[in-house]
Design an enzyme around this catalytic site. Structure first.
Site, PDB file in Angstrom:
ATOM      1  N   GLY A  58      44.586  40.876  42.699  1.00 21.85           N
ATOM      2  CA  GLY A  58      45.973  40.839  42.232  1.00 21.85           C
ATOM      3  C   GLY A  58      46.012  40.884  40.719  1.00 21.85           C
ATOM      4  N   LEU A  59      46.520  42.008  40.198  1.00 25.46           N
ATOM      5  CA  LEU A  59      46.613  42.148  38.732  1.00 25.46           C
ATOM      6  C   LEU A  59      48.077  42.177  38.310  1.00 25.46           C
ATOM      7  CD1 LEU A  59      43.825  44.819  37.994  1.00 25.46           C
ATOM      8  CD2 LEU A  59      43.724  42.354  37.570  1.00 25.46           C
TER       9      LEU A  59
ATOM     10  N   GLY B 288      47.403  37.533  37.317  1.00 21.48           N
ATOM     11  CA  GLY B 288      46.130  38.263  37.349  1.00 21.48           C
ATOM     12  C   GLY B 288      45.857  38.923  35.999  1.00 21.48           C
TER      13      GLY B 288
ATOM     14  N   ALA C 236      40.746  43.938  42.020  1.00 21.66           N
ATOM     15  CA  ALA C 236      41.464  44.740  43.014  1.00 21.66           C
ATOM     16  C   ALA C 236      42.937  44.386  42.971  1.00 21.66           C
ATOM     17  CB  ALA C 236      40.910  44.473  44.411  1.00 21.66           C
TER      18      ALA C 236
ATOM     19  N   GLU D 294      64.114  34.992  40.085  1.00 27.24           N
ATOM     20  CA  GLU D 294      63.884  36.194  40.887  1.00 27.24           C
ATOM     21  C   GLU D 294      65.230  36.754  41.355  1.00 27.24           C
ATOM     22  OE1 GLU D 294      60.738  37.232  41.953  1.00 27.24           O
ATOM     23  OE2 GLU D 294      59.699  35.604  40.912  1.00 27.24           O
TER      24      GLU D 294
ATOM     25  N   LYS E 120      54.949  22.436  45.696  1.00 30.24           N
ATOM     26  CA  LYS E 120      54.139  21.766  44.670  1.00 30.24           C
ATOM     27  C   LYS E 120      54.078  20.259  44.921  1.00 30.24           C
ATOM     28  CE  LYS E 120      55.590  25.301  41.397  1.00 30.24           C
ATOM     29  NZ  LYS E 120      56.665  25.650  40.456  1.00 30.24           N
TER      30      LYS E 120
ATOM     31  N   GLY F 141      54.303  31.573  33.543  1.00 26.63           N
ATOM     32  CA  GLY F 141      53.980  32.499  32.457  1.00 26.63           C
ATOM     33  C   GLY F 141      52.576  33.040  32.634  1.00 26.63           C
TER      34      GLY F 141
END
Ligand SMILES: NC(=O)c1ccc[n+]([C@@H]2O[C@H](COP(=O)([O-])OP(=O)(O)OC[C@H]3O[C@@H](n4cnc5c(N)ncnc54)[C@H](OP(=O)(O)O)[C@@H]3O)[C@@H](O)[C@H]2O)c1
Length: 433
Positions: free
Chosen positions: A10-11, A15, A43, A187, A202, A299
């Site tokens: 995951g970029l 990522g 990837a 979002e 969390k 962030g």
């Protein structure tokens, strides 16, 4: 210096941040970890031209990372539940350590994942999943290891805190939400943030690592901020309180309280001073007292800071080839207590109530008598003649701490009075004494 190989899956935001910080600070990180942490494979669904990937192999299939025999640590940053779960379980099955920022995954599937990791003798680390860049899991698990922890409470969703901060200026929820979306803080579908689901993920993880209990996300109570009004926020201020969307976990003899809801906090408490998108977690330990952890909860590079702290931790033990690792929840698996989450009716809280009373003689006496019958003591009461409108006048009451069950009964009784119009508005309050 030994090489430890990391594969990033995951970029996206985190990522990319992780890639950049690991690359930029490679020397500092090597100095701290005592090993050479190499990104050996990445990837993601799409490549990113802005990242200096150089000769690092890239593929669109994340299982190429999991199945690469060279990779020691798989960093899961794709997010979501199912694909991430499959990826993490496959990594564990291949004997790889896992670092993730995925709170939803850990809160919902963590028990199963940790059990698999325990059997395989690998680590699953998740610092970045809770309060982004703030190293609160490490603080709870290691820095406060001497303490019996009874309360953990915090602002663990920056979007919600931004909205509440702006609403103090008299602005409506919907207007501020739209602004938060335009600024990229919220979002397009803000449900997880504003309805408290993200905070509940969390909080579930914090409670498990603080109290040594299993992850029990589905049993927690969640109430969002979408029905809060600037009116109640302003009146809470007049009473000396600030409204914050808190996650509260409290360990009691008979179980644990696990709840996310708008909460009145005394304005003088540090938590009340945390504004905007920032996060803060208060942990109360019997030896140390109240401690606070404050900083950016999201962030790219802030979250990468926590991801890399976990990578360093795991890399140290890989390099040392030692089996001496901090247990997954900070407690040895055989020390995890089967303490269940209490029903919401059993929690204890103080309450802010707004009651729309018809302007008839004796209404206040009736309200006071109902509260008293249910053992509820009033701390303050406010009624302003200037707010009289259409034959109604709001009565604002702040109560002492009482069991939620008693409050439910009292509210039901008040709402059945012919002198009361509308539903009673209730916001829970905490003094954290
Ligand atoms: N953003 C934050 O500040 C923050 C803070 C704390 C924790 N987290 C957590 O960190 C994780 C990642 O968040 P993020 O904000 O970085 O998300 P993001 O920007 O959407 O990045 C996710 C990346 O993974 C890729 N991806 C998703 N599913 C994939 C799959 N099955 N195969 C290959 N690639 C896949 C996505 O590709 P596409 O772009 O093509 O969809 C995207 O590049 C989440 O669990 C999140 O909750 C984020």
């Amino acid at each position: 210096m030994k090489d430890v190989n990391v594969g990033i899956c995951g970029l996206g935001t985190v990522g990319g941040g992780t890639f950049n910080v690991l690359t930029r600070n490679a020397g500092i990180i090597a100095g701290r970890s005592g090993c050479n942490i190499r990104i050996s494979r990445v990837a993601s669904r799409r490549s990113r031209d802005d990242l200096a990937l150089g000769n690092i192999p890239f593929s669109t299939d994340v299982f190429d990372v999991v199945n690469d025999p060279e990779v020691d640590i798989v960093v899961e940053l794709i997010g979501g539940y199912e694909a991430a779960k499959e990826l993490v379980l496959a990594a564990i099955a291949n004997g790889k350590h896992v670092v993730t920022a995925n709170k939803a995954l850990i809160a919902v599937h963590g028990n199963e994942i940790f059990e698999a990791a325990e059997k395989a003798g690998v680590v699953v680390a998740y610092e970045a999943g809770v309060a982004g860049g703030i190293p609160v899991i490490k603080a709870v698990r290691e820095g406060l290891a001497a303490n019996r922890i009874d309360t953990i409470a915090g602002i663990i969703n920056g979007t919600g805190n931004y909205i509440l901060t702006e609403m103090r200026a008299g602005r409506d929820f919907a207007e501020v939400l739209k602004e938060a979306q335009d600024l990229g803080y919220a979002e397009a579908d803000p449900t997880f943030d504003v309805e408290g689901i993200d905070a509940a993920h969390k909080l579930t993880i914090l409670a498990a690592s603080g109290f040594g209990v299993p992850l029990q996300f589905e049993k927690g109570f969640t109430e969002g901020i979408s029905t809060l009004t600037p009116y109640d926020i302003a009146h809470a201020e007049l009473l000396g309180y600030r409204v914050k969307h808190l996650g509260i976990a409290r360990r009691r003899e008979d179980g644990i309280e696990l709840r996310v809801h708008p909460t009145l906090v005394p304005k003088s408490h540090l938590i009340a001073q945390v504004d905007g998108v920032l996060n803060a977690v208060m942990v109360d330990g019997d030896a140390v007292g109240q401690t606070m952890y404050y900083g950016p909860g999201a962030g790219d590079e802030a979250t990468a800071s926590a991801v890399i702290a976990d990578i360093v931790d795991v890399a140290r033990s890989v390099a040392a080839e030692s089996n001496q690792r901090v247990p997954y929840l900070g407690f040895s698996p055989d020390a995890i207590e089967d303490l269940s989450v209490l029903s919401m009716e059993d929690i204890q809280s103080a309450y802010y109530l707004r009651i729309q009373a018809l302007d008839r003689p004796g209404v206040l006496a009736k309200i006071a008598s109902i509260l008293s019958e249910h053992g509820i003591n009033i701390e303050s009461i406010m009624q302003k003649e200037s707010e009289f409108k259409d034959g109604r006048i709001p009565v604002i009451i702040l109560t002492h701490t009482v069991q939620e069950r008693q409050m439910n009964l009292a509210i039901e009784e008040m709402e059945s009075l012919s002198d009361i119009a509308d539903k009673v508005i209730r916001i829970r309050a905490e003094n954290f004494n």
